[in-house]
Write an enzyme that holds these catalytic residues in place. Structure first.
Site, PDB file in Angstrom:
ATOM      1  N   ARG A  52     -10.531 -11.282   1.538  1.00 26.74           N
ATOM      2  CA  ARG A  52     -11.424 -12.286   0.944  1.00 26.74           C
ATOM      3  C   ARG A  52     -10.809 -13.683   1.008  1.00 26.74           C
ATOM      4  NH1 ARG A  52     -11.446  -8.899  -4.470  1.00 26.74           N
ATOM      5  NH2 ARG A  52     -11.203  -7.341  -2.813  1.00 26.74           N
ATOM      6  N   LYS A  98       0.837  -1.197   0.000  1.00 28.72           N
ATOM      7  CA  LYS A  98       0.000   0.000   0.000  1.00 28.72           C
ATOM      8  C   LYS A  98       0.878   1.256   0.000  1.00 28.72           C
ATOM      9  CE  LYS A  98      -3.864  -1.915   2.713  1.00 28.72           C
ATOM     10  NZ  LYS A  98      -4.967  -1.647   1.758  1.00 28.72           N
TER      11      LYS A  98
END
Length: 516
Positions: free
Chosen positions: A365, A291
């Site tokens: 996920r 990130k």
């Protein structure tokens, strides 16, 4: 004449302010009071006192009404005023504007406006008194003691545990004949959300997967007669063939923990459990798909799903809800290292499906996939998972509501009704096959963890991915990325991590507990 009276009032106010800002010990021994006022007419030109405020005013022979009339403009919604020395038991009295009386559920805002106004007003009043270093506050129930208690508890919370200088601690209690049962319920609802806020706000070096699990175990220890806690270690995770979860955790030095909570509110019944699953990434660097550094510190709260789910179970236990709930929280860090997932790697989930990991920052996920597979082994009544899953959800809805993707109209209706009561809203999002085709079109595996159009409909493709691990007819995925933090959008929460939608999950469970 009116200006003269206002001048005298202001002089008296200043005098009392100087007097009570003296000795710290003397001040802390004193109490404050929060009272509510409804405003009616054009621009709030007239006002109506709540029952408690009217009784207080009568005891002062109408002095409070007189002060309200001469102290400034009408006390409209969101405004407040503080008076000093009007009552010997309460050196500080904060009067807060509640808006119009009995507004009820708003068909466009999808919340109970009266409840929201009470939460916001009481929160503002309590914070005002806290700023004046009042140590104990009595609160007007304002006709809805639960909402008043929620406003007080949520409004006073601030994470300053690691600071040398802390906010003054304030205790609260209902004033006069407020509904005590409603007040106590509101306290538990508010404390539940504050527990989630505390977990989300704490630095990642303080809340590791192990510490998170130990904290929840400690919070549930008073309810050991009806709660069982399992802190599953890495060996157990390997035995369960949770390859997707393990692939994320292997990049970190912190060992993963699979936290499993069993709350038995109906031990003598055969009620199938409500299953709650929360994403528990205690720090998300993005892994190899790193990130940007700006704002990465906020990723200490990427376990917001696990925090809200576990906090809601703690609250359900405190409320003694007659329902069985199982909570699952896969806990780990997502870090870059020589052992971390690499873009293009293929991993195998618990149900045997293979997943091409094209973006290691789409890790939530992956851990939820294995948790959802495991959830089905309990034959649940319904499965609800919560996760700070996608930035796309924040883009879509911002902080206005939690996005809900579900295959069940019944489940959606129950979640929506609960959110109207709590003011912590949910909004239904699509689960079209259009999105499923994007995650099942993978070059190397059964599924791709980002879909072939990674920038389009990101929240929807993430939900479609999770659906591939669900067979239950009643499943809902709550993407809480947009509501993870609060700037100034929710007036009764200070700036910081929000703990949303803990109260909605609790209210949802309470509604289910009352259904056969």
């Amino acid at each position: 004449m009116l200006s003269l009276r206002r001048g005298v009032l202001l002089a008296v106010q200043r005098q009392h302010c100087r007097y009570f800002s003296g000795s710290q010990n003397n001040w802390n021994a004193r109490k404050g009071l929060v009272l509510g006022v409804y405003n009616e007419g054009k621009e709030g030109s007239t006002f109506q006192l709540t029952e408690a405020t009217a009784a207080f005013d009568r005891a002062l022979s109408g002095k409070l009404t007189e002060l309200l009339k001469i102290s400034g403009p009408p006390l409209t919604k969101g405004k407040n005023r503080i008076f000093y020395g009007v009552h010997e038991d309460f050196p500080c009295v904060a009067v807060v504007g509640l808006g119009k009386n009995n507004e009820g559920v708003c068909g466009t805002e999808y919340w109970d406006t009266c409840k929201e106004n009470i939460r916001a007003a009481v929160s503002a009043g309590c914070r005002l008194l806290q700023d004046h270093e009042v140590s104990h506050v009595e609160v007007d129930g304002c006709g809805d003691a639960q909402s008043a208690a929620e406003g007080a508890v949520l409004g006073l919370f601030q994470y300053d545990d690691l600071k040398t200088k802390k906010k003054p601690r304030v205790t609260t209690q209902p004033h006069r004949s407020a509904d005590v049962a409603g007040w106590e319920k509101g306290i538990l609802y508010g404390e539940g959300q504050n527990l989630a806020r505390l977990l989300m706000e704490a630095p990642a070096n303080y809340i590791t997967p192990t510490v998170f699990a130990e904290t929840i175990e400690q919070k549930l220890s008073p309810y050991a007669d009806r709660v069982t806690v399992h802190k599953r270690p890495q060996g157990w995770i390997e035995e369960q063939n949770m390859g997707a979860f393990l692939s994320v955790s292997k990049g970190s030095e912190e060992p993963p923990v699979f936290l499993e909570l069993h709350y038995n509110g109906c031990p003598d019944h055969t009620h199938t459990p409500l299953l709650l699953v929360g994403k528990g990434i205690t720090f998300d660097s993005g892994g190899i798909s790193l990130k940007p550094s700006s704002g990465m510190d906020a990723m200490r709260a990427d376990m917001g799903g696990a925090a809200t789910v576990c906090a809601s179970i703690v609250t359900a236990a405190a409320l003694k809800l007659p329902i069985n709930i199982i909570g699952l929280a896969p806990l780990c860090e997502n870090m870059p290292s020589g052992k971390a997932n690499k873009p293009g790697d293929v991993v195998r989930a618990k149900n045997g499906k293979t997943i091409q990991v094209d973006n290691t920052d789409a890790e939530g996920r992956l851990i939820l996939a294995d948790a959802l597979c495991y959830a089905h082994s309990f034959n649940p009544r319904a499965i609800v998972n919560a996760a700070t899953l996608t930035g796309a959800m924040d883009v879509a809805l911002g902080s206005a509501a939690t996005g809900v993707f579900t295959n069940s109209d019944w489940l959606w209706n129950e979640l929506h009704k609960a959110s109207v009561m709590t003011g912590d809203r949910v909004w239904r999002m699509p689960l079209f096959q259009h999105y499923t085709r994007q995650v099942t079109d993978s070059q190397l595996a059964d599924l791709n963890n980002v879909g072939k159009y990674s920038r389009s409909g990101g929240a929807c493709t993430a939900a479609a991915f999770l659906r591939e691990f669900v067979t239950s007819p009643h499943w809902a995925h709550l993407d809480i990325a947009g509501v993870m933090s609060n700037k100034d959008e929710v007036p009764y929460l200070r700036k910081g991590m929000s703990g949303r939608p803990t109260r909605t999950l609790v209210e949802f469970a309470a509604r289910l507990a009352n259904q056969s």
